[in-house]
Design a protein around this motif. Structure first.
Motif, PDB file in Angstrom:
ATOM      1  N   ARG A 373      -5.719 -13.999  17.217  1.00  0.00           N
ATOM      2  CA  ARG A 373      -6.318 -14.596  17.909  1.00  0.00           C
ATOM      3  C   ARG A 373      -7.631 -14.995  17.574  1.00  0.00           C
ATOM      4  O   ARG A 373      -8.537 -16.068  17.941  1.00  0.00           O
ATOM      5  N   ASN A 374      -8.313 -14.200  16.749  1.00  0.00           N
ATOM      6  CA  ASN A 374      -9.623 -14.445  16.126  1.00  0.00           C
ATOM      7  C   ASN A 374      -9.732 -15.784  15.295  1.00  0.00           C
ATOM      8  O   ASN A 374     -10.567 -16.386  15.081  1.00  0.00           O
ATOM      9  N   ALA A 375      -8.458 -15.822  14.801  1.00  0.00           N
ATOM     10  CA  ALA A 375      -8.413 -17.166  13.910  1.00  0.00           C
ATOM     11  C   ALA A 375      -8.313 -18.288  14.768  1.00  0.00           C
ATOM     12  O   ALA A 375      -9.229 -19.331  14.335  1.00  0.00           O
ATOM     13  N   TYR A 376      -7.874 -18.155  15.956  1.00  0.00           N
ATOM     14  CA  TYR A 376      -8.046 -19.454  16.769  1.00  0.00           C
ATOM     15  C   TYR A 376      -9.358 -19.521  17.354  1.00  0.00           C
ATOM     16  O   TYR A 376      -9.907 -20.682  17.545  1.00  0.00           O
ATOM     17  N   ALA A 377      -9.981 -18.669  17.890  1.00  0.00           N
ATOM     18  CA  ALA A 377     -11.381 -18.482  18.317  1.00  0.00           C
ATOM     19  C   ALA A 377     -12.233 -19.138  17.373  1.00  0.00           C
ATOM     20  O   ALA A 377     -13.449 -19.638  17.823  1.00  0.00           O
ATOM     21  N   SER A 378     -12.008 -18.832  16.151  1.00  0.00           N
ATOM     22  CA  SER A 378     -13.174 -19.412  15.002  1.00  0.00           C
ATOM     23  C   SER A 378     -13.141 -20.749  14.745  1.00  0.00           C
ATOM     24  O   SER A 378     -14.278 -21.497  14.331  1.00  0.00           O
ATOM     25  N   GLY A 379     -12.356 -21.562  15.461  1.00  0.00           N
ATOM     26  CA  GLY A 379     -12.341 -22.924  15.134  1.00  0.00           C
ATOM     27  C   GLY A 379     -12.522 -23.735  16.455  1.00  0.00           C
ATOM     28  O   GLY A 379     -12.400 -23.386  17.503  1.00  0.00           O
ATOM     29  N   SER A 380     -13.422 -24.647  16.381  1.00  0.00           N
ATOM     30  CA  SER A 380     -13.567 -25.856  17.362  1.00  0.00           C
ATOM     31  C   SER A 380     -12.274 -26.547  17.703  1.00  0.00           C
ATOM     32  O   SER A 380     -11.835 -26.931  18.783  1.00  0.00           O
ATOM     33  N   VAL A 381     -11.510 -26.887  16.463  1.00  0.00           N
ATOM     34  CA  VAL A 381     -10.165 -27.485  16.435  1.00  0.00           C
ATOM     35  C   VAL A 381      -9.440 -26.816  15.666  1.00  0.00           C
ATOM     36  O   VAL A 381      -9.660 -26.398  14.618  1.00  0.00           O
ATOM     37  N   VAL A 382      -8.016 -26.529  16.186  1.00  0.00           N
ATOM     38  CA  VAL A 382      -6.873 -25.759  15.149  1.00  0.00           C
ATOM     39  C   VAL A 382      -6.206 -26.828  14.618  1.00  0.00           C
ATOM     40  O   VAL A 382      -5.809 -27.836  15.201  1.00  0.00           O
ATOM     41  N   MET A 383      -6.124 -26.725  13.486  1.00  0.00           N
ATOM     42  CA  MET A 383      -5.310 -27.805  12.426  1.00  0.00           C
ATOM     43  C   MET A 383      -3.876 -27.045  12.198  1.00  0.00           C
ATOM     44  O   MET A 383      -3.571 -25.910  11.906  1.00  0.00           O
ATOM     45  N   LEU A 384      -2.934 -28.140  11.824  1.00  0.00           N
ATOM     46  CA  LEU A 384      -1.767 -27.717  11.428  1.00  0.00           C
ATOM     47  C   LEU A 384      -1.194 -28.847  10.663  1.00  0.00           C
ATOM     48  O   LEU A 384      -1.179 -30.063  10.883  1.00  0.00           O
ATOM     49  N   SER A 385      -1.173 -28.743   9.147  1.00  0.00           N
ATOM     50  CA  SER A 385      -0.878 -29.712   8.350  1.00  0.00           C
ATOM     51  C   SER A 385       0.509 -29.827   7.464  1.00  0.00           C
ATOM     52  O   SER A 385       0.645 -30.645   6.546  1.00  0.00           O
ATOM     53  N   SER A 386       1.433 -29.316   7.973  1.00  0.00           N
ATOM     54  CA  SER A 386       2.731 -28.783   7.383  1.00  0.00           C
ATOM     55  C   SER A 386       3.474 -30.064   7.077  1.00  0.00           C
ATOM     56  O   SER A 386       3.466 -31.168   7.852  1.00  0.00           O
ATOM     57  N   ILE A 387       4.271 -29.995   6.378  1.00  0.00           N
ATOM     58  CA  ILE A 387       5.376 -31.224   5.964  1.00  0.00           C
ATOM     59  C   ILE A 387       6.748 -30.914   6.502  1.00  0.00           C
ATOM     60  O   ILE A 387       7.450 -31.964   6.423  1.00  0.00           O
ATOM     61  N   SER A 388       6.799 -29.507   6.842  1.00  0.00           N
ATOM     62  CA  SER A 388       8.092 -29.193   7.566  1.00  0.00           C
ATOM     63  C   SER A 388       7.872 -27.922   8.382  1.00  0.00           C
ATOM     64  O   SER A 388       7.137 -27.207   8.089  1.00  0.00           O
ATOM     65  N   GLU A 389       8.347 -28.349   9.606  1.00  0.00           N
ATOM     66  CA  GLU A 389       8.116 -27.266  10.648  1.00  0.00           C
ATOM     67  C   GLU A 389       9.549 -27.130  11.671  1.00  0.00           C
ATOM     68  O   GLU A 389       9.850 -27.883  11.615  1.00  0.00           O
ATOM     69  N   GLY A 390       9.488 -25.955  12.123  1.00  0.00           N
ATOM     70  CA  GLY A 390      10.618 -26.097  13.183  1.00  0.00           C
ATOM     71  C   GLY A 390       9.712 -26.049  14.846  1.00  0.00           C
ATOM     72  O   GLY A 390       9.340 -27.362  15.010  1.00  0.00           O
ATOM     73  N   PHE A 391       9.458 -25.062  15.307  1.00  0.00           N
ATOM     74  CA  PHE A 391       8.609 -25.119  16.553  1.00  0.00           C
ATOM     75  C   PHE A 391       7.410 -24.060  16.361  1.00  0.00           C
ATOM     76  O   PHE A 391       7.580 -22.859  16.713  1.00  0.00           O
ATOM     77  N   PRO A 392       6.316 -24.606  15.645  1.00  0.00           N
ATOM     78  CA  PRO A 392       5.428 -23.326  15.161  1.00  0.00           C
ATOM     79  C   PRO A 392       4.769 -22.568  15.994  1.00  0.00           C
ATOM     80  O   PRO A 392       4.018 -22.908  17.033  1.00  0.00           O
ATOM     81  N   PHE A 393       4.786 -21.364  15.763  1.00  0.00           N
ATOM     82  CA  PHE A 393       4.129 -20.200  16.497  1.00  0.00           C
ATOM     83  C   PHE A 393       2.796 -20.456  16.629  1.00  0.00           C
ATOM     84  O   PHE A 393       1.899 -20.482  17.679  1.00  0.00           O
ATOM     85  N   THR A 394       2.013 -20.789  15.397  1.00  0.00           N
ATOM     86  CA  THR A 394       0.654 -20.958  15.335  1.00  0.00           C
ATOM     87  C   THR A 394       0.204 -22.074  16.331  1.00  0.00           C
ATOM     88  O   THR A 394      -0.908 -21.913  16.784  1.00  0.00           O
ATOM     89  N   LEU A 395       0.946 -23.008  16.577  1.00  0.00           N
ATOM     90  CA  LEU A 395       0.554 -24.170  17.526  1.00  0.00           C
ATOM     91  C   LEU A 395       0.417 -23.659  18.809  1.00  0.00           C
ATOM     92  O   LEU A 395      -0.412 -24.065  19.597  1.00  0.00           O
ATOM     93  N   ILE A 396       1.684 -22.947  19.555  1.00  0.00           N
ATOM     94  CA  ILE A 396       1.731 -22.623  20.694  1.00  0.00           C
ATOM     95  C   ILE A 396       0.768 -21.592  20.924  1.00  0.00           C
ATOM     96  O   ILE A 396       0.266 -21.208  22.203  1.00  0.00           O
ATOM     97  N   GLU A 397       0.496 -20.867  20.096  1.00  0.00           N
ATOM     98  CA  GLU A 397      -0.527 -19.431  20.315  1.00  0.00           C
ATOM     99  C   GLU A 397      -1.882 -19.997  20.502  1.00  0.00           C
ATOM    100  O   GLU A 397      -2.377 -19.870  21.360  1.00  0.00           O
ATOM    101  N   ALA A 398      -2.095 -21.291  19.589  1.00  0.00           N
ATOM    102  CA  ALA A 398      -3.486 -21.840  19.626  1.00  0.00           C
ATOM    103  C   ALA A 398      -3.506 -22.493  21.099  1.00  0.00           C
ATOM    104  O   ALA A 398      -4.782 -22.479  21.684  1.00  0.00           O
ATOM    105  N   MET A 399      -2.462 -23.146  21.524  1.00  0.00           N
ATOM    106  CA  MET A 399      -2.501 -24.075  22.706  1.00  0.00           C
ATOM    107  C   MET A 399      -2.745 -22.684  23.852  1.00  0.00           C
ATOM    108  O   MET A 399      -3.533 -23.232  25.026  1.00  0.00           O
ATOM    109  N   SER A 400      -2.069 -21.877  23.767  1.00  0.00           N
ATOM    110  CA  SER A 400      -2.145 -20.625  24.794  1.00  0.00           C
ATOM    111  C   SER A 400      -3.640 -20.062  24.921  1.00  0.00           C
ATOM    112  O   SER A 400      -4.215 -19.811  25.866  1.00  0.00           O
ATOM    113  N   CYS A 401      -4.269 -20.204  23.808  1.00  0.00           N
ATOM    114  CA  CYS A 401      -5.706 -19.839  23.583  1.00  0.00           C
ATOM    115  C   CYS A 401      -6.742 -20.871  24.174  1.00  0.00           C
ATOM    116  O   CYS A 401      -7.917 -20.879  24.084  1.00  0.00           O
ATOM    117  N   GLY A 402      -6.108 -21.946  24.493  1.00  0.00           N
ATOM    118  CA  GLY A 402      -6.834 -22.953  25.149  1.00  0.00           C
ATOM    119  C   GLY A 402      -7.537 -23.915  23.945  1.00  0.00           C
ATOM    120  O   GLY A 402      -8.722 -24.439  24.391  1.00  0.00           O
TER     121      GLY A 402
END
Length: 497
Positions: A373-402
Motif C-alpha cells: 500500500r505504501n507503493a501506491y500511496a507514494s504516487g500521485s498516479v500509479v503506472m502500469l507499462s506491461s506488454i502482457s498481463e492477465g487481470f493485474p493485481f497491482t492495478l485493482i489494488e491501486a484502484m482500491s486505494c483510490g
C-alpha cells in the motif's frame, strides 16, 4: 517428517495447485492470488507441485496448516538421476520420442503429440527419460528429422549445434513429467505450459479433473520471449511448436478453464478450448485491506509496483517519464518491486537507460516493500507499462486505494479500469507521457477517478467473490469426478483387462 497438512472437512475436495515460478517460492501477482485462494478456504486440503528454477529456492510464503509441504520440480538444477534403458526398451523409448518430435516439426503429425507425451511421462517417472534426452541418440533423432524433405524447417538448414541446443531445452521443459501426478481430488494449474504437465498426466492416468486458470496467456508470452531469444530459427520454431501443442492439449483435456479476463478467453477459444467449458473469474482484492491511500505526495510522482521483468516493459515507462520531465522537471518516478533470480541484467539495463536519458537522479528503484500500500500511496498516479498481463493485481489494488492510474491496453486491463483511469497502447512512450501529464496537471480529475476506481473494485472485484467462485468450482469438479468413478463398469473375474 510427517506432511504438514490437516484433513479437509467432510465433503471438501483435495486440491493440488500446479505452479511455475510463483507460489510458494516467489512473490508477485500470481503468488498473491494463490495465497488468497488457500487462505480463503481453510476447510479445503491443498497440495502444491511447484516448478522452480534450481530447487534451492526458499519458501517465501507462510503456509497455513491445511497446505502440505510443497513438492518442487527444479527446471535448471542438477540433472535428474537415472540411467538410460537398454535393448528393446531403449528402442521403444526412442521410437516414442521420435513420434513426439515428429509432431513438433510436421503439421500432418500433430495428432501424435498427446499419445507420445503420455508415454514419455511414464518413462520420466521411471527415471529413464532424462538420461536418454541427454544422450547422443536423442540429438541424432532430431538431426535426422530436420533433414527430411518436405518439412519447412529443412530450408533453414539446421545445424548439429541447433539440435544439441533444442534437445537440451526440451529435456529441461519435460522434467515436470517426472513429478508424481495427482491421483485424487482436483488438479488446479494456475498457469498453462509446463506447470500443467503433472495435471495432464493425472487426468490421463487417474481421471483427476484438471482446472486451468491463466492469469496471462502463457503461449503468447512464450512467443514474446522467444522473439528476442538468443537461438536460431530452427530452435525457436521447435520450442514454440512444443508450447503451442502443449497449450492445445491442455485446453482439450481441461474439465474447466477459468481465465482471469475476457481477452484470455479469446486466446483459449482460438487454441481449441471448448467455449462451453470456459468461465471468466476476475481477480479480487479485499477493499478493507486496501483502503483509500490518503494525501498524495507533495512532489508530482509516478509510482509503479511489480516484478522487475522484461514483460513489465520498464523501458517504455522510463522513456515516458523522461518526456514528462521535459514539462514537469520536478516530477519523480518510484519503482517498487523485487528482481527475480536471473533478472539482474534486465534491472541493470533499466538503470543504465535512466542514466542515459539523464533521469538517474529522478528515478528510484526501491526494491521490495513490506507493505505494498505504501507503493501506491507514494504516487500521485500509479503506472502500469506491461506488454502482457492477465487481470493485474497491482492495478485493482491501486484502484482500491483510490489512486488514478495510467495503464497499457493489454490483457484484462481495460476490463479492470473501465472509465476509472487512462489506458494507452503498449510500447508507446509518447502516449504514456501524454496521459501521465494529463493527470499530473489535474488534481480534481485525479480525485474523481480515484473515487470511481475504488467504487468499481467494491462493486465488481472483491476477494470474497473470487474465493466463493472457486470453492463452488472445486466442489463441482470433485463431485463430477466421483460420479464418473461410480459409473465406471465394475470388472468381473472373467473380464479382459
Amino acid at each position: 517428517m510427517a506432511p504438514r497438512i490437516g484433513p479437509p472437512r467432510s465433503g471438501a475436495p483435495q486440491v493440488t495447485l500446479l505452479t511455475e515460478g510463483t507460489y510458494p517460492h516467489s512473490h508477485g501477482g500470481v503468488s498473491v492470488w494463490c495465497d488468497q485462494l488457500v487462505r480463503g478456504m481453510p476447510d479445503v486440503g491443498f497440495r502444491v507441485t511447484a516448478v522452480t528454477g534450481t530447487g534451492r529456492e526458499p519458501v517465501v510464503w507462510e503456509l497455513p496448516p491445511h497446505v502440505a509441504d510443497p513438492v518442487t520440480v527444479p527446471m535448471w538444477g542438477p540433472a535428474p538421476a537415472g540411467r538410460p534403458p537398454r535393448g528393446a526398451r531403449l528402442r521403444r523409448l526412442t521410437e516414442v520420442y521420435e513420434r513426439f518430435l515428429t509432431a513438433l516439426v510436421d503439421p500432418a503429425a500433430e495428432d501424435g503429440f498427446g499419445p507420445a507425451l503420455y508415454e514419455l511421462a511414464r518413462a520420466a517417472r521411471d527415471g529413464v527419460l532424462a538420461p536418454v534426452l541427454r544422450s547422443d541418440r536423442a540429438v541424432r533423432v532430431l538431426a535426422g528429422l530436420w533433414t527430411r524433405r518436405g518439412l519447412p524447417v529443412s530450408a533453414a538448414r539446421p545445424t548439429l549445434h541447433d539440435a544439441l541446443t533444442a534437445t537440451d531445452l526440451l529435456e529441461h521443459a519435460l522434467r515436470p513429467l517426472a513429478a508424481a501426478p495427482p491421483r485424487t481430488g482436483v488438479a488446479h494449474a494456475v498457469s498453462g505450459g509446463i506447470a500443467a504437465l503433472p495435471g495432464l498426466v493425472g487426468t490421463h492416468e487417474h481421471g483427476v479433473p484438471l482446472l486451468l486458470t491463466e492469469h496471462g496467456v502463457y503461449l503468447r508470452e512464450r512467443y514474446l520471449g522467444y522473439r528476442t531469444g538468443p537461438y536460431r530459427w530452427p530452435v525457436k520454431a521447435l520450442l514454440l511448436s512444443f508450447f503451442r501443442l502443449l497449450a492445445e492439449e491442455t485446453y482439450r483435456v481441461a474439465a474447466l478453464v477459468t481465465p482471469g479476463n475476457r481477452y484470455n478467453r479469446l486466446w483459449e477459444e482460438r487454441g481449441g478450448a471448448d467455449p462451453r467449458l470456459i468461465r471468466t473469474v476476475y481477480n479480487g482484492v479485499d477493499p478493507a485491506a486496501f483502503p483509500p491511500a490518503g494525501p498524495e505526495p507533495t512532489t508530482p510522482t509516478l509510482s509503479w509496483a511489480g516484478r522487475v521483468d522484461p514483460i513489465k516493459d520498464l523501458g517504455t515507462l522510463i522513456r515516458a517519464f523522461a518526456l514528462v520531465r521535459r514539462e514537469l522537471p520536478e516530477a519523480r518516478l518510484r519503482l517498487f518491486g523485487g528482481t527475480p533470480r536471473g533478472g539482474e541484467t534486465y534491472r541493470e539495463s533499466c538503470e543504465a537507460l535512466a542514466a542515459e536519458l539523464g533521469q538517474a537522479g529522478a528515478v528510484r528503484f526501491e526494491g521490495r516493500v513490506d507493505d505494498i500500500r505504501n507503493a501506491y500511496a507514494s504516487g500521485s498516479v500509479v503506472m502500469l507499462s506491461s506488454i502482457s498481463e492477465g487481470f493485474p493485481f497491482t492495478l485493482i489494488e491501486a484502484m482500491s486505494c483510490g489512486r488514478a492510474t495510467v495503464s497499457t491496453d493489454v490483457g484484462g486491463v481495460r476490463e479492470a479500469v473501465g472509465e476509472c483511469g487512462l489506458v494507452v497502447p503498449p510500447r508507446e512512450p509518447e502516449a504514456m507521457a501524454r496521459a501521465a501529464l494529463e493527470l499530473l496537471r489535474d488534481a480534481p480529475r485525479r480525485t474523481v477517478l480515484g473515487k470511481r476506481a475504488r467504487l468499481r473494485v467494491i462493486e465488481q472485484f472483491t476477494l470474497r467473490q473470487t474465493v466463493d467462485t472457486f470453492r463452488s468450482v472445486y466442489l463441482e469438479l470433485a463431485l463430477g469426478a466421483r460420479e464418473a468413478v461410480a459409473l465406471r463398469p465394475v470388472a468381473t473375474a472373467g473380464a479382459t483387462a
